[in-house]
Design an enzyme around this catalytic site. Sequence first.
Site, PDB file in Angstrom:
ATOM      1  N   GLU A   6      19.576 -25.045  62.608  1.00  0.00           N
ATOM      2  CA  GLU A   6      19.791 -24.151  63.753  1.00  0.00           C
ATOM      3  C   GLU A   6      19.489 -24.869  65.067  1.00  0.00           C
ATOM      4  OE1 GLU A   6      21.499 -21.882  62.781  1.00  0.00           O
ATOM      5  OE2 GLU A   6      20.861 -21.732  60.698  1.00  0.00           O
TER       6      GLU A   6
ATOM      7  N   TYR B 203      31.041 -26.717  56.304  1.00  0.00           N
ATOM      8  CA  TYR B 203      29.682 -27.272  56.351  1.00  0.00           C
ATOM      9  C   TYR B 203      29.626 -28.639  55.678  1.00  0.00           C
ATOM     10  CZ  TYR B 203      27.626 -22.716  57.667  1.00  0.00           C
ATOM     11  OH  TYR B 203      27.288 -21.560  58.315  1.00  0.00           O
TER      12      TYR B 203
HETATM   13  N1  BES Z   1      25.984 -20.181  62.363  1.00  0.00           N
HETATM   14  C1  BES Z   1      25.437 -19.954  61.065  1.00  0.00           C
HETATM   15  C2  BES Z   1      25.147 -18.516  60.806  1.00  0.00           C
HETATM   16  C3  BES Z   1      26.315 -17.701  60.320  1.00  0.00           C
HETATM   17  C4  BES Z   1      26.755 -17.828  59.027  1.00  0.00           C
HETATM   18  C5  BES Z   1      26.911 -16.769  61.141  1.00  0.00           C
HETATM   19  C6  BES Z   1      27.817 -17.051  58.580  1.00  0.00           C
HETATM   20  C7  BES Z   1      27.959 -16.008  60.712  1.00  0.00           C
HETATM   21  C8  BES Z   1      28.419 -16.128  59.422  1.00  0.00           C
HETATM   22  C9  BES Z   1      24.123 -20.717  60.880  1.00  0.00           C
HETATM   23  O1  BES Z   1      23.987 -21.829  61.668  1.00  0.00           O
HETATM   24  C10 BES Z   1      24.043 -21.174  59.446  1.00  0.00           C
HETATM   25  O2  BES Z   1      24.875 -21.945  59.067  1.00  0.00           O
HETATM   26  N2  BES Z   1      23.091 -20.682  58.684  1.00  0.00           N
HETATM   27  C11 BES Z   1      22.935 -21.026  57.288  1.00  0.00           C
HETATM   28  C12 BES Z   1      21.766 -21.936  57.064  1.00  0.00           C
HETATM   29  C13 BES Z   1      22.059 -23.385  57.127  1.00  0.00           C
HETATM   30  C14 BES Z   1      20.805 -24.181  56.786  1.00  0.00           C
HETATM   31  C15 BES Z   1      23.198 -23.835  56.258  1.00  0.00           C
HETATM   32  C16 BES Z   1      22.645 -19.735  56.531  1.00  0.00           C
HETATM   33  O3  BES Z   1      22.489 -18.707  57.176  1.00  0.00           O
HETATM   34  O4  BES Z   1      22.574 -19.784  55.315  1.00  0.00           O
HETATM   35 ZN    ZN Z   2      25.195 -23.440  61.162  1.00  0.00          ZN
END
Ligand code: BES
Ligand code: ZN
Length: 620
Positions: free
Chosen positions: A314, A401
């Site tokens: 984050e 990702y």
């Molecule tokens: N930007 C995302 C959050 C998000 C995810 C918003 C899906 C809307 C829909 C955040 O940065 C994120 O990727 N969070 C991950 C954790 C990360 C360590 C891969 C999560 O929430 O699992």
């Molecule tokens: Zn993210």
Amino acid sequence: MTKYLLFFSLLLLLACSNEQPSNKSNSPSLNFNHAMQSFSNYEEVTCKHLDWNATIDFSKKIISGTATWKFENKAKAKTIRFDNHALAIKQVQVNGRSTNFNIGTAFEKFGEGLEIPIQEGDSVVAIQYETSPNATAIQWLEPSQTAGKKLPYLFTQCESIHARSLLPCQDVPAIRITYNAQIQTPQGMMAVMSARNPQEKDPSGKYSFTMEIPIPSYLIALAVGDISYKAINERSGVYTEPSMLDKAAQELSDIPTMMKAAEELGGPYRWGHYDVLIAPPSFPIGGMENPRLTFATPTIIAGDKSLVTLIAHEMAHSWSGNLVTNATWNDLWLNEGFTTYFERRIMEKVAGKTYNDMLWELGYQDLLSDLKDFGDTSADTKLRIEIGDRHPEDAFTNIPYEKGAVFLRLVEETVGREKFDLFLNNYFQSHAFQPMTTDKCLAYMDEHLFKEHPDWKSKINVQQWVFGSGLPDNCPHTFPERFQQVEEKLNGMKQENMLTEMDTKTWTPHEWLHFLRGLPHPSSPSVLEKLDATFHLTQTTNAEIAMEWYRLGISSGYDVILPKLDAFLSSVGRKKFLVPLYTEMIASTKYKKLALDIFKKYQNNYHPQTASKLRSIWSE
Ligand code: BES
Ligand code: ZN
């Protein structure tokens, strides 16, 4: 004659129904920009600044207030259009004049659209409105769903297109706005936002916020509850409920070290404070990069700092995403792929390469699992995707990702770290506060990495990586040293020899995850029983391990986990955990009915986004 007339009128009727094949609610009455998933005419009339005045009513589960937008009308448009989703619009004023407005018919999950006539020279529109109790951006928690059990709580989650259910806005990531907000909360509560935040409660319940740095609408965020603050250093600290505060601050005490590592890579942190809000357990995702104040699930507070990689992720968004922002959700990999790569680079600096290799490997496994589910030729396995008519949330798979991250790793390995790091830093600085498209990013790479080395570009096969489906064969992959010995233990297990406590003494949760993923699904319940007797896995307090263990338990018919599983599903709202657990239960004959019973029991505890995602599993 009458016969013919009848025939023709029938034909006419058929022709008409042919022209409008779908029912009315399926076609938006206001112009809907499919590519941007928006009703707004942000390219003609562009919002620049928001003054938000809002009162929180916990008993009605409603936020009421006024959103006052300053806009620029370069195209001399006759109307300004906003996205709104289930907002009750009460009154609209343009430059001080009361005016009529038009709300379109609801269009699936995208909202309704709000159209307001404007005249040349107008620059301010004030919209008085109320949110719906079902707003998809907001979760309203009963006191029983909080740690303190005394006061209610609310938090928002606007990414990707939920901001429109919180306030009327031009809900596209391509434009940026600054904001001020005045939030009135009930007494005894604190409000925090993606802005300059208070550090103490105000007895009046009135809070003022400023976000003077322009951000896209999806980064607007608010939380209200029994929240208190504990500093970690001058620019970082934790917000959470009082009973969680010390533990959370302890768990997150490496934030300054991570920040130092992040700044070495991305350049100076531009947002002032970097704080973290540890939300209640129903928070629907792991973390959200709201500027100045990351929102995170309490499931990362494991007691041993083993899950704080999520904070590195984050934090990394402070550059990739919040500074340089995906222009459309089709370009999501520019946010999440760059951030995942950046996260791993931070972790390499703070935890070392051997540790970081495990993170790469677990991510690689997640990637392979999605590639298998979607199929190698699926268009959804491209980095640059076409969301089309779907909700942008559907794009948040492991592809942007992990395929994104591993692509950047390949570029780094090909051009060399020194050159790549210089590129990355320049990319952030030269595009700060701007939207970024895939094409623009690739052109920048061409100019700064490949101009003198076209051979590098073809060796990487950039086109194939970004616009092709599946995973190219030159994907970098190193199997981590520390998983080597986990493999040996797994092989030993296959020969019926159980593990001893000795073998696992040095294991981090990552080795456990690899171990649990590597066991046969299903295994025999007696194997699980033996593992439990030695390692007490059913009692684990690490949410990641718990999820893998319960999943194995479900597929193996191991009833011992059921009370813990039930408790987990009653409070935790993180989709990443709930979706696999419910999916596994629904797939088993033994627990299929139980899954529905549990869901019915707890669905009101879940965030609207989590509940709707879970409902969709049953209909699949
Ligand atoms: N930007 C995302 C959050 C998000 C995810 C918003 C899906 C809307 C829909 C955040 O940065 C994120 O990727 N969070 C991950 C954790 C990360 C360590 C891969 C999560 O929430 O699992
Ligand atoms: Zn993210």
